[in-house]
Design a protein around this motif. Structure first.
Motif, short mmCIF file in Angstrom:
data_model
loop_
_atom_site.label_atom_id
_atom_site.label_comp_id
_atom_site.label_asym_id
_atom_site.label_seq_id
_atom_site.Cartn_x
_atom_site.Cartn_y
_atom_site.Cartn_z
N GLU A 1 39.05 -4.51 -25.04
CA GLU A 1 37.64 -4.86 -25.17
C GLU A 1 37.09 -4.43 -26.52
OE1 GLU A 1 33.29 -4.07 -23.03
OE2 GLU A 1 35.11 -3.18 -22.18
N LEU A 2 37.49 -3.24 -26.96
CA LEU A 2 36.99 -2.71 -28.23
C LEU A 2 37.39 -3.60 -29.41
CD1 LEU A 2 35.64 -0.41 -29.84
CD2 LEU A 2 37.90 0.69 -29.94
N VAL A 3 38.65 -3.98 -29.49
CA VAL A 3 39.09 -4.81 -30.62
C VAL A 3 38.45 -6.19 -30.55
CG1 VAL A 3 41.25 -3.54 -30.91
CG2 VAL A 3 41.21 -5.55 -29.44
N ILE B 1 42.65 5.29 -27.39
CA ILE B 1 41.48 4.51 -27.80
C ILE B 1 40.66 5.27 -28.85
CG2 ILE B 1 40.18 5.41 -25.81
CD1 ILE B 1 38.61 2.73 -25.90
N PRO B 2 40.41 4.65 -30.01
CA PRO B 2 39.61 5.29 -31.06
C PRO B 2 38.11 5.16 -30.78
CG PRO B 2 40.45 3.20 -31.84
CD PRO B 2 41.01 3.39 -30.45
N MET B 3 37.63 5.98 -29.88
CA MET B 3 36.20 5.99 -29.56
C MET B 3 35.60 7.35 -29.91
SD MET B 3 35.03 3.10 -28.61
CE MET B 3 33.50 3.49 -27.75
N GLY B 4 34.30 7.50 -29.67
CA GLY B 4 33.63 8.71 -30.08
C GLY B 4 33.66 8.82 -31.59
N PHE B 5 33.99 9.99 -32.10
CA PHE B 5 34.03 10.19 -33.55
C PHE B 5 35.12 9.37 -34.23
CE2 PHE B 5 31.78 14.16 -32.38
CZ PHE B 5 30.70 14.07 -33.24
N PHE C 1 46.13 15.02 -33.81
CA PHE C 1 45.71 15.04 -32.41
C PHE C 1 44.20 15.26 -32.34
CE2 PHE C 1 50.18 15.88 -32.27
CZ PHE C 1 50.61 15.22 -31.12
N THR C 2 43.55 14.37 -31.58
CA THR C 2 42.09 14.35 -31.59
C THR C 2 41.52 14.23 -30.18
OG1 THR C 2 41.85 11.93 -31.66
CG2 THR C 2 42.23 13.06 -33.76
N LEU C 3 40.23 14.49 -30.08
CA LEU C 3 39.44 14.21 -28.88
C LEU C 3 38.21 13.43 -29.32
CD1 LEU C 3 39.60 17.64 -27.00
CD2 LEU C 3 40.52 15.45 -26.18
N PRO C 4 37.70 12.53 -28.48
CA PRO C 4 36.56 11.71 -28.88
C PRO C 4 35.33 12.50 -29.32
CG PRO C 4 37.54 10.86 -26.88
CD PRO C 4 38.20 12.17 -27.14
N ASP C 5 35.13 13.70 -28.73
CA ASP C 5 33.93 14.48 -29.04
C ASP C 5 34.20 15.62 -30.02
OD1 ASP C 5 35.45 16.03 -27.38
OD2 ASP C 5 33.81 16.59 -26.02
#
Length: 219
Positions: free
Chosen positions: A43-45, A95-99, A138-142
């Motif tokens: 959906e994002l893309v 998914i690359p969401m949040g930041f 390694f990341t987190l959305p927030d």
């Protein structure tokens, strides 16, 4: 759950996408209803491609043995590849969401023109990287510090064909994060060996990458 972008984020995104030069592709490896964020990535893309006629989506299923997955070195899904002037080695797992959403949008622009805003000092260091280097962030959305490391890693890919960088969403890939001993984000791992906790400058990251590559290059 449908993705709803805030108005200010939507306006910022549309403005950024006007900066795209050559057409750019988002190659998606996902299987609908098969993983936690597979549908959401799709959906994002789709939303991004609707905002610019220069953004194209190429959808693939996922099988590690299929040609596309092998060619791009994709080992997990959902995965997203930014393919612009060439395949620069810029990857997202999860998914690359949040930041991370801002990183994705800026990646589309950078990949379309093949140019970064890294300092000349950093670019010179990266030119000395002669052996393959794989960076995982390694990341987190927030996590507010994660985008800085993610942006730097993807810029490095554009500057040197020997460098690839994967931005990994810890929420989706908890087992991989545990394997890499990720207790806090951002955490950056170079070739599964060199570990960098937290945020460092682009110059310092380039020093670590150059030092690692030099240690692996033949005398």
């Amino acid at each position: 759950m449908p993705i709803e972008l805030e108005r200010r984020v939507l306006e910022w995104t549309k403005f950024q996408l006007t900066k795209i030069g050559s057409p750019v592709k988002m190659r998606v490896f996902a299987v609908p209803d098969h993983c936690v964020f597979c549908n959401t990535v799709e959906e994002l893309v789709g939303k991004l491609s609707e905002m610019s006629d220069k953004v194209r989506v190429v959808r693939s299923g996922f099988d590690p043995d299929e040609p596309a997955a092998r060619d791009y070195g994709i080992e997990r899904h959902p995965a997203l590849i930014i393919d612009g002037k060439r395949d620069f080695g810029m990857r997202f797992s999860g998914i690359p969401m949040g930041f991370q959403f801002g990183v994705l949008v800026e990646d589309l622009v950078m990949a379309s023109i093949g140019v970064t805003d890294l300092s000349e000092e950093t670019k010179i260091k990266l030119r000395d990287v002669k052996s393959p280097v794989d960076i995982q962030v390694f990341t987190l959305p927030d996590c507010p510090g994660s985008p800085r490391m993610a942006r730097a890693a993807h810029k490095f890919c554009i500057e040197n064909i020997n460098i690839t960088a994967e931005i990994v969403d810890v929420l989706e890939f908890k087992e991989l994060a545990a394997e890499r001993h990720v207790l806090e984000t951002p955490k950056t791992v170079i070739n599964g060996e060199v570990e960098i906790q937290g945020v460092v400058s682009e110059r310092d990251l380039a020093d670590r990458v150059k030092a690692f590559a030099s240690s692996r290059s033949p005398p």
